[in-house]
Design an enzyme around this catalytic site. Structure first.
Site, PDB file in Angstrom:
ATOM      1  N   HIS A   1       8.352 107.645  -3.638  1.00  0.00           N
ATOM      2  CA  HIS A   1       8.733 106.237  -3.467  1.00  0.00           C
ATOM      3  C   HIS A   1       9.746 105.890  -4.549  1.00  0.00           C
ATOM      4  O   HIS A   1      10.902 106.255  -4.464  1.00  0.00           O
ATOM      5  CB  HIS A   1       7.477 105.359  -3.521  1.00  0.00           C
ATOM      6  CG  HIS A   1       7.695 103.924  -3.180  1.00  0.00           C
ATOM      7  ND1 HIS A   1       8.803 103.457  -2.520  1.00  0.00           N
ATOM      8  CD2 HIS A   1       6.916 102.816  -3.429  1.00  0.00           C
ATOM      9  CE1 HIS A   1       8.714 102.153  -2.358  1.00  0.00           C
ATOM     10  NE2 HIS A   1       7.588 101.726  -2.906  1.00  0.00           N
TER      11      HIS A   1
ATOM     12  N   HIS B   1      15.357 108.702   5.030  1.00  0.00           N
ATOM     13  CA  HIS B   1      14.549 107.489   4.903  1.00  0.00           C
ATOM     14  C   HIS B   1      13.786 107.295   6.200  1.00  0.00           C
ATOM     15  O   HIS B   1      14.340 107.455   7.285  1.00  0.00           O
ATOM     16  CB  HIS B   1      15.443 106.284   4.629  1.00  0.00           C
ATOM     17  CG  HIS B   1      14.709 105.115   4.056  1.00  0.00           C
ATOM     18  ND1 HIS B   1      13.870 104.314   4.810  1.00  0.00           N
ATOM     19  CD2 HIS B   1      14.682 104.608   2.792  1.00  0.00           C
ATOM     20  CE1 HIS B   1      13.365 103.370   4.040  1.00  0.00           C
ATOM     21  NE2 HIS B   1      13.835 103.523   2.817  1.00  0.00           N
TER      22      HIS B   1
ATOM     23  N   ASP C   1      18.510 105.579  -3.494  1.00  0.00           N
ATOM     24  CA  ASP C   1      18.272 106.220  -4.787  1.00  0.00           C
ATOM     25  C   ASP C   1      19.384 107.187  -5.177  1.00  0.00           C
ATOM     26  O   ASP C   1      19.618 107.417  -6.369  1.00  0.00           O
ATOM     27  CB  ASP C   1      16.946 106.983  -4.762  1.00  0.00           C
ATOM     28  CG  ASP C   1      15.759 106.059  -4.614  1.00  0.00           C
ATOM     29  OD1 ASP C   1      15.688 105.074  -5.362  1.00  0.00           O
ATOM     30  OD2 ASP C   1      14.908 106.316  -3.742  1.00  0.00           O
TER      31      ASP C   1
END
Length: 381
Positions: free
Chosen positions: A224, A272, A323
Protein backbone atom coordinates in the site's frame (compact mmCIF):
# COMPACT_ATOMS: atom_id res chain seq x y z
CA UNK A 1 -14.84 -30.22 7.58
CA UNK A 2 -17.98 -28.21 6.85
CA UNK A 3 -18.14 -25.81 3.94
CA UNK A 4 -20.99 -23.71 2.60
CA UNK A 5 -19.39 -22.90 -0.77
CA UNK A 6 -20.09 -19.18 -0.56
CA UNK A 7 -18.83 -16.91 -3.31
CA UNK A 8 -15.77 -15.65 -1.43
CA UNK A 9 -14.10 -12.47 -2.69
CA UNK A 10 -10.49 -12.64 -1.55
CA UNK A 11 -9.25 -9.18 -0.66
CA UNK A 12 -12.88 -8.04 -1.05
CA UNK A 13 -12.12 -7.62 -4.75
CA UNK A 14 -15.19 -6.32 -6.56
CA UNK A 15 -17.22 -5.98 -3.35
CA UNK A 16 -19.13 -2.71 -2.96
CA UNK A 17 -19.16 -2.16 0.80
CA UNK A 18 -20.91 1.22 1.01
CA UNK A 19 -21.58 4.48 -0.78
CA UNK A 20 -19.34 7.56 -0.65
CA UNK A 21 -19.61 11.11 -1.94
CA UNK A 22 -15.93 11.86 -1.39
CA UNK A 23 -14.18 10.44 -4.45
CA UNK A 24 -14.49 8.07 -7.38
CA UNK A 25 -12.63 7.02 -10.49
CA UNK A 26 -14.69 8.05 -13.52
CA UNK A 27 -14.35 5.08 -15.90
CA UNK A 28 -15.32 7.18 -18.92
CA UNK A 29 -12.39 9.58 -18.50
CA UNK A 30 -10.19 7.39 -16.27
CA UNK A 31 -10.01 10.42 -13.97
CA UNK A 32 -9.91 10.40 -10.19
CA UNK A 33 -12.55 12.83 -8.94
CA UNK A 34 -12.57 14.56 -5.54
CA UNK A 35 -16.19 15.59 -4.86
CA UNK A 36 -16.67 15.64 -8.64
CA UNK A 37 -13.53 17.62 -9.53
CA UNK A 38 -10.79 15.89 -11.60
CA UNK A 39 -7.75 15.69 -9.36
CA UNK A 40 -5.44 16.95 -12.08
CA UNK A 41 -7.47 20.18 -12.24
CA UNK A 42 -7.28 20.56 -8.47
CA UNK A 43 -3.52 19.98 -8.52
CA UNK A 44 -3.09 22.64 -11.19
CA UNK A 45 -5.36 25.28 -9.69
CA UNK A 46 -5.82 24.80 -5.94
CA UNK A 47 -3.75 24.92 -2.79
CA UNK A 48 -3.59 21.87 -0.56
CA UNK A 49 -5.59 23.74 2.07
CA UNK A 50 -8.38 24.31 -0.45
CA UNK A 51 -8.41 20.62 -1.37
CA UNK A 52 -8.60 19.63 2.30
CA UNK A 53 -11.66 21.82 2.80
CA UNK A 54 -13.21 20.40 -0.36
CA UNK A 55 -12.82 16.83 0.91
CA UNK A 56 -14.19 17.67 4.36
CA UNK A 57 -17.02 20.02 3.39
CA UNK A 58 -18.04 18.91 -0.10
CA UNK A 59 -17.28 22.17 -1.90
CA UNK A 60 -14.29 24.39 -2.56
CA UNK A 61 -14.07 27.11 0.08
CA UNK A 62 -14.90 30.77 -0.25
CA UNK A 63 -12.08 33.24 0.33
CA UNK A 64 -13.35 33.85 3.87
CA UNK A 65 -13.60 30.13 4.65
CA UNK A 66 -10.07 29.59 3.35
CA UNK A 67 -8.68 32.48 5.43
CA UNK A 68 -10.38 31.17 8.57
CA UNK A 69 -8.96 27.70 8.02
CA UNK A 70 -5.48 29.04 7.29
CA UNK A 71 -5.56 31.02 10.54
CA UNK A 72 -6.67 27.92 12.44
CA UNK A 73 -4.11 25.63 10.81
CA UNK A 74 -1.22 28.03 11.40
CA UNK A 75 -2.10 28.28 15.09
CA UNK A 76 -1.97 24.48 15.58
CA UNK A 77 1.35 23.61 13.91
CA UNK A 78 3.56 23.61 17.01
CA UNK A 79 5.01 20.32 18.23
CA UNK A 80 3.99 20.19 21.89
CA UNK A 81 6.78 19.55 24.44
CA UNK A 82 5.07 16.33 25.48
CA UNK A 83 4.86 15.00 21.93
CA UNK A 84 8.44 16.03 21.19
CA UNK A 85 9.55 14.12 24.29
CA UNK A 86 7.74 10.98 23.10
CA UNK A 87 9.32 11.25 19.64
CA UNK A 88 12.75 11.77 21.20
CA UNK A 89 12.24 8.60 23.26
CA UNK A 90 11.75 6.49 20.12
CA UNK A 91 14.85 4.91 18.56
CA UNK A 92 16.19 6.60 15.44
CA UNK A 93 16.41 3.22 13.71
CA UNK A 94 12.67 2.54 13.97
CA UNK A 95 10.64 3.17 10.84
CA UNK A 96 9.31 6.74 10.60
CA UNK A 97 5.82 5.28 10.19
CA UNK A 98 6.15 4.01 13.77
CA UNK A 99 6.70 7.62 14.80
CA UNK A 100 3.62 8.80 12.88
CA UNK A 101 1.47 6.07 14.41
CA UNK A 102 2.69 6.88 17.92
CA UNK A 103 2.33 10.63 17.40
CA UNK A 104 -1.34 10.33 16.45
CA UNK A 105 -1.99 8.22 19.54
CA UNK A 106 -0.33 10.90 21.69
CA UNK A 107 -2.32 13.65 20.00
CA UNK A 108 -5.49 11.70 20.72
CA UNK A 109 -4.56 11.26 24.37
CA UNK A 110 -3.85 14.99 24.63
CA UNK A 111 -7.10 16.08 22.96
CA UNK A 112 -9.68 16.98 25.63
CA UNK A 113 -12.47 16.22 23.15
CA UNK A 114 -11.04 12.89 22.00
CA UNK A 115 -14.17 10.93 22.94
CA UNK A 116 -16.64 13.53 21.66
CA UNK A 117 -18.18 12.32 18.39
CA UNK A 118 -20.21 15.26 17.13
CA UNK A 119 -19.65 16.24 13.49
CA UNK A 120 -18.46 19.69 14.54
CA UNK A 121 -15.92 18.33 17.03
CA UNK A 122 -14.63 15.71 14.63
CA UNK A 123 -14.05 18.37 11.97
CA UNK A 124 -11.96 20.33 14.47
CA UNK A 125 -9.98 17.17 15.25
CA UNK A 126 -9.42 16.59 11.54
CA UNK A 127 -8.09 20.12 11.12
CA UNK A 128 -5.79 19.74 14.12
CA UNK A 129 -4.35 16.49 12.74
CA UNK A 130 -3.85 18.15 9.37
CA UNK A 131 -1.94 20.97 11.06
CA UNK A 132 0.15 18.77 13.37
CA UNK A 133 1.54 16.13 11.01
CA UNK A 134 4.10 18.28 9.14
CA UNK A 135 5.94 19.03 12.39
CA UNK A 136 5.98 15.33 13.27
CA UNK A 137 7.31 14.23 9.88
CA UNK A 138 9.80 17.09 9.53
CA UNK A 139 11.24 16.74 13.04
CA UNK A 140 11.57 12.98 12.77
CA UNK A 141 13.68 13.27 9.63
CA UNK A 142 15.84 15.98 11.22
CA UNK A 143 16.48 14.12 14.47
CA UNK A 144 17.74 11.09 12.54
CA UNK A 145 20.48 13.35 11.15
CA UNK A 146 21.28 14.87 14.54
CA UNK A 147 19.59 18.14 13.59
CA UNK A 148 17.42 20.24 15.93
CA UNK A 149 13.72 20.96 15.71
CA UNK A 150 12.74 23.91 13.52
CA UNK A 151 9.75 25.87 14.77
CA UNK A 152 6.94 26.54 12.27
CA UNK A 153 6.48 29.93 10.64
CA UNK A 154 2.99 31.41 10.60
CA UNK A 155 3.83 33.60 7.59
CA UNK A 156 4.21 30.50 5.36
CA UNK A 157 1.42 28.41 3.88
CA UNK A 158 1.10 24.70 4.61
CA UNK A 159 3.48 23.36 1.96
CA UNK A 160 6.07 26.12 2.30
CA UNK A 161 6.08 25.63 6.07
CA UNK A 162 6.36 21.84 5.75
CA UNK A 163 9.47 22.17 3.58
CA UNK A 164 10.90 24.90 5.81
CA UNK A 165 10.53 22.80 8.99
CA UNK A 166 12.25 19.90 7.23
CA UNK A 167 15.16 21.66 5.54
CA UNK A 168 15.54 25.00 7.29
CA UNK A 169 15.12 27.18 4.20
CA UNK A 170 12.16 28.52 2.26
CA UNK A 171 11.87 26.30 -0.80
CA UNK A 172 12.16 27.57 -4.35
CA UNK A 173 8.73 28.09 -5.97
CA UNK A 174 9.38 25.17 -8.34
CA UNK A 175 10.02 22.81 -5.41
CA UNK A 176 7.02 24.04 -3.45
CA UNK A 177 4.76 23.57 -6.48
CA UNK A 178 5.94 20.00 -7.09
CA UNK A 179 5.50 19.17 -3.40
CA UNK A 180 1.99 20.61 -3.31
CA UNK A 181 1.04 18.64 -6.41
CA UNK A 182 2.13 15.43 -4.67
CA UNK A 183 0.10 16.24 -1.57
CA UNK A 184 -3.05 16.92 -3.59
CA UNK A 185 -2.64 13.69 -5.57
CA UNK A 186 -2.07 11.61 -2.44
CA UNK A 187 -4.91 13.20 -0.45
CA UNK A 188 -7.69 10.72 -1.21
CA UNK A 189 -8.46 7.55 -3.13
CA UNK A 190 -11.80 6.03 -2.16
CA UNK A 191 -11.97 2.69 -0.27
CA UNK A 192 -8.28 1.78 -0.38
CA UNK A 193 -6.80 -0.46 2.31
CA UNK A 194 -5.97 2.26 4.86
CA UNK A 195 -9.17 4.22 4.30
CA UNK A 196 -11.32 1.11 4.67
CA UNK A 197 -9.37 0.31 7.85
CA UNK A 198 -10.17 3.78 9.19
CA UNK A 199 -13.85 3.39 8.33
CA UNK A 200 -13.99 -0.06 9.93
CA UNK A 201 -12.51 1.23 13.18
CA UNK A 202 -14.77 4.29 13.13
CA UNK A 203 -17.80 2.06 12.60
CA UNK A 204 -17.30 0.67 16.09
CA UNK A 205 -17.66 4.28 17.34
CA UNK A 206 -14.02 4.41 18.34
CA UNK A 207 -12.57 7.93 18.37
CA UNK A 208 -11.08 9.59 15.30
CA UNK A 209 -7.49 9.29 16.51
CA UNK A 210 -7.90 5.51 16.94
CA UNK A 211 -9.24 5.22 13.39
CA UNK A 212 -6.36 7.30 11.98
CA UNK A 213 -3.81 5.30 13.96
CA UNK A 214 -5.17 2.11 12.41
CA UNK A 215 -5.05 3.67 8.96
CA UNK A 216 -1.38 4.53 9.46
CA UNK A 217 -0.71 0.91 10.37
CA UNK A 218 -2.35 -0.24 7.14
CA UNK A 219 -0.48 2.36 5.08
CA UNK A 220 2.87 1.17 6.42
CA UNK A 221 2.63 -2.05 4.40
CA UNK A 222 4.70 -2.22 1.19
CA UNK A 223 1.66 -3.32 -0.84
CA UNK A 224 0.00 0.00 0.00
CA UNK A 225 1.86 3.10 1.18
CA UNK A 226 5.35 1.65 1.33
CA UNK A 227 5.48 1.30 -2.44
CA UNK A 228 6.97 4.77 -2.96
CA UNK A 229 9.89 3.79 -0.72
CA UNK A 230 10.34 0.58 -2.69
CA UNK A 231 10.58 2.57 -5.93
CA UNK A 232 13.52 4.53 -4.59
CA UNK A 233 15.12 1.34 -3.29
CA UNK A 234 14.96 0.02 -6.86
CA UNK A 235 16.74 3.14 -8.11
CA UNK A 236 19.36 2.67 -5.39
CA UNK A 237 19.83 -0.98 -6.34
CA UNK A 238 20.40 -0.04 -9.97
CA UNK A 239 22.73 2.72 -8.79
CA UNK A 240 22.29 6.49 -9.05
CA UNK A 241 25.31 8.05 -10.75
CA UNK A 242 24.98 11.83 -10.76
CA UNK A 243 27.45 12.40 -13.59
CA UNK A 244 26.00 9.68 -15.83
CA UNK A 245 24.29 10.57 -19.10
CA UNK A 246 20.56 10.08 -19.45
CA UNK A 247 21.06 7.46 -22.18
CA UNK A 248 23.53 5.40 -20.15
CA UNK A 249 21.25 5.47 -17.11
CA UNK A 250 18.31 4.38 -19.23
CA UNK A 251 20.29 1.48 -20.69
CA UNK A 252 21.30 0.24 -17.23
CA UNK A 253 17.76 0.50 -15.87
CA UNK A 254 16.36 -1.41 -18.86
CA UNK A 255 18.91 -4.14 -18.30
CA UNK A 256 17.99 -4.31 -14.61
CA UNK A 257 14.26 -4.51 -15.39
CA UNK A 258 14.72 -7.21 -18.02
CA UNK A 259 16.63 -9.33 -15.53
CA UNK A 260 14.13 -8.68 -12.75
CA UNK A 261 11.22 -9.73 -14.94
CA UNK A 262 13.08 -12.82 -16.12
CA UNK A 263 13.49 -13.79 -12.45
CA UNK A 264 9.77 -13.04 -11.85
CA UNK A 265 10.75 -10.42 -9.28
CA UNK A 266 7.98 -8.13 -8.05
CA UNK A 267 8.79 -4.55 -9.04
CA UNK A 268 6.93 -1.94 -7.00
CA UNK A 269 5.46 1.22 -8.48
CA UNK A 270 3.62 -0.43 -11.35
CA UNK A 271 0.01 -1.52 -11.77
CA UNK A 272 -3.10 -0.67 -9.77
CA UNK A 273 -6.19 -2.68 -8.87
CA UNK A 274 -8.56 0.21 -9.68
CA UNK A 275 -7.07 1.58 -12.91
CA UNK A 276 -7.20 -0.61 -15.99
CA UNK A 277 -5.78 1.99 -18.40
CA UNK A 278 -3.07 3.49 -16.22
CA UNK A 279 -3.21 5.53 -13.01
CA UNK A 280 -4.83 8.87 -13.91
CA UNK A 281 -2.66 10.69 -11.36
CA UNK A 282 0.61 9.70 -13.01
CA UNK A 283 0.79 12.32 -15.81
CA UNK A 284 0.43 15.16 -13.31
CA UNK A 285 2.98 13.70 -10.86
CA UNK A 286 5.31 12.78 -13.70
CA UNK A 287 5.23 16.37 -14.95
CA UNK A 288 6.19 17.53 -11.45
CA UNK A 289 9.05 15.00 -11.40
CA UNK A 290 10.34 16.21 -14.74
CA UNK A 291 10.24 19.78 -13.42
CA UNK A 292 12.40 18.69 -10.47
CA UNK A 293 14.82 16.83 -12.75
CA UNK A 294 15.29 20.02 -14.77
CA UNK A 295 15.50 22.20 -11.65
CA UNK A 296 18.21 20.05 -10.05
CA UNK A 297 19.86 19.19 -13.42
CA UNK A 298 19.68 15.44 -12.79
CA UNK A 299 19.35 13.86 -16.22
CA UNK A 300 20.45 10.47 -14.95
CA UNK A 301 17.25 10.26 -12.88
CA UNK A 302 15.21 10.73 -16.04
CA UNK A 303 17.16 7.92 -17.68
CA UNK A 304 16.53 5.55 -14.78
CA UNK A 305 12.85 6.51 -14.66
CA UNK A 306 12.24 6.10 -18.39
CA UNK A 307 14.22 2.89 -18.70
CA UNK A 308 12.24 1.04 -16.05
CA UNK A 309 8.87 2.35 -17.24
CA UNK A 310 9.49 1.58 -20.90
CA UNK A 311 10.80 -1.91 -20.20
CA UNK A 312 7.82 -2.79 -18.01
CA UNK A 313 5.40 -1.45 -20.61
CA UNK A 314 7.07 -3.32 -23.47
CA UNK A 315 7.32 -6.60 -21.54
CA UNK A 316 4.05 -6.63 -19.59
CA UNK A 317 1.95 -3.70 -20.75
CA UNK A 318 1.76 -2.55 -17.13
CA UNK A 319 1.76 1.19 -16.45
CA UNK A 320 3.25 3.08 -13.48
CA UNK A 321 1.12 4.08 -10.52
CA UNK A 322 1.43 7.30 -8.49
CA UNK A 323 4.21 5.95 -6.29
CA UNK A 324 6.56 5.56 -9.26
CA UNK A 325 7.07 9.27 -10.05
CA UNK A 326 6.47 10.40 -6.45
CA UNK A 327 9.43 8.49 -4.99
CA UNK A 328 12.19 10.09 -7.10
CA UNK A 329 10.48 13.49 -6.78
CA UNK A 330 10.76 13.35 -2.98
CA UNK A 331 14.34 12.07 -3.29
CA UNK A 332 15.38 15.05 -5.39
CA UNK A 333 13.84 17.42 -2.83
CA UNK A 334 16.03 15.91 -0.12
CA UNK A 335 13.61 13.70 1.79
CA UNK A 336 14.97 10.43 3.19
CA UNK A 337 13.49 7.38 1.49
CA UNK A 338 11.86 6.20 4.72
CA UNK A 339 10.14 9.59 5.01
CA UNK A 340 8.21 9.08 1.76
CA UNK A 341 5.35 7.14 3.36
CA UNK A 342 5.00 9.62 6.26
CA UNK A 343 4.55 12.29 3.57
CA UNK A 344 1.74 10.08 2.25
CA UNK A 345 0.30 10.09 5.79
CA UNK A 346 0.31 13.88 5.96
CA UNK A 347 -1.50 14.06 2.62
CA UNK A 348 -3.96 11.22 3.17
CA UNK A 349 -4.91 12.60 6.60
CA UNK A 350 -7.47 14.67 4.68
CA UNK A 351 -9.06 11.70 2.96
CA UNK A 352 -9.01 9.48 6.04
CA UNK A 353 -10.69 12.05 8.26
CA UNK A 354 -13.26 12.87 5.56
CA UNK A 355 -14.17 9.17 5.35
CA UNK A 356 -14.31 8.79 9.12
CA UNK A 357 -16.80 11.65 9.33
CA UNK A 358 -18.82 10.26 6.41
CA UNK A 359 -18.90 6.82 8.07
CA UNK A 360 -20.16 8.26 11.34
CA UNK A 361 -22.83 10.37 9.63
CA UNK A 362 -24.69 7.20 8.58
CA UNK A 363 -23.00 4.51 10.59
CA UNK A 364 -23.38 0.75 10.49
CA UNK A 365 -20.89 -1.52 12.21
CA UNK A 366 -18.64 -3.15 9.60
CA UNK A 367 -18.67 -6.82 10.45
CA UNK A 368 -18.34 -9.20 7.46
CA UNK A 369 -18.86 -12.95 7.66
CA UNK A 370 -16.27 -15.63 7.03
CA UNK A 371 -16.54 -19.18 5.74
CA UNK A 372 -15.07 -21.69 8.15
CA UNK A 373 -12.72 -24.28 6.63
CA UNK A 374 -11.25 -25.83 9.78
CA UNK A 375 -11.94 -29.23 11.38
CA UNK A 376 -15.53 -30.39 11.98
CA UNK A 377 -16.78 -30.26 15.56
CA UNK A 378 -14.71 -32.46 17.86
CA UNK A 379 -14.42 -33.02 21.61
CA UNK A 380 -11.71 -33.31 24.26
CA UNK A 381 -11.28 -37.01 25.20
Amino acid sequence: MTTQHNDIKKGLAGVVADTTAISKVNPETNSLLYRGYPVQELAANCSFEEVALLLWNGDLPSEEELRDFQDFERSHRELTPELKAVIDALPTDCHPMDVCRTAVSVLGAQDPDSEEQSAETNLVKAKKLFAAMPAVVAYDQRRRHGEPLIAPREDLDYCDNFLYMTFGDVAAPEVKTAFQVSMVLYAEHSFNCSTFTARTIASSLADMHSAVTGAIGALKGPLHGGANEAVMETFDEIGIRKDESEDDAEARSKEWMDEALAQKKKVMGFGHRVYKNGDSRVPTMQSALFDMIRYYDRGEMLGLYNGLARSMDEAKGIKPNLDYPAGPTYHLMGFDTQTFTPLFVAARMTGWTAHIMEQLANNSLIRPLSEYDGPDERHVQ
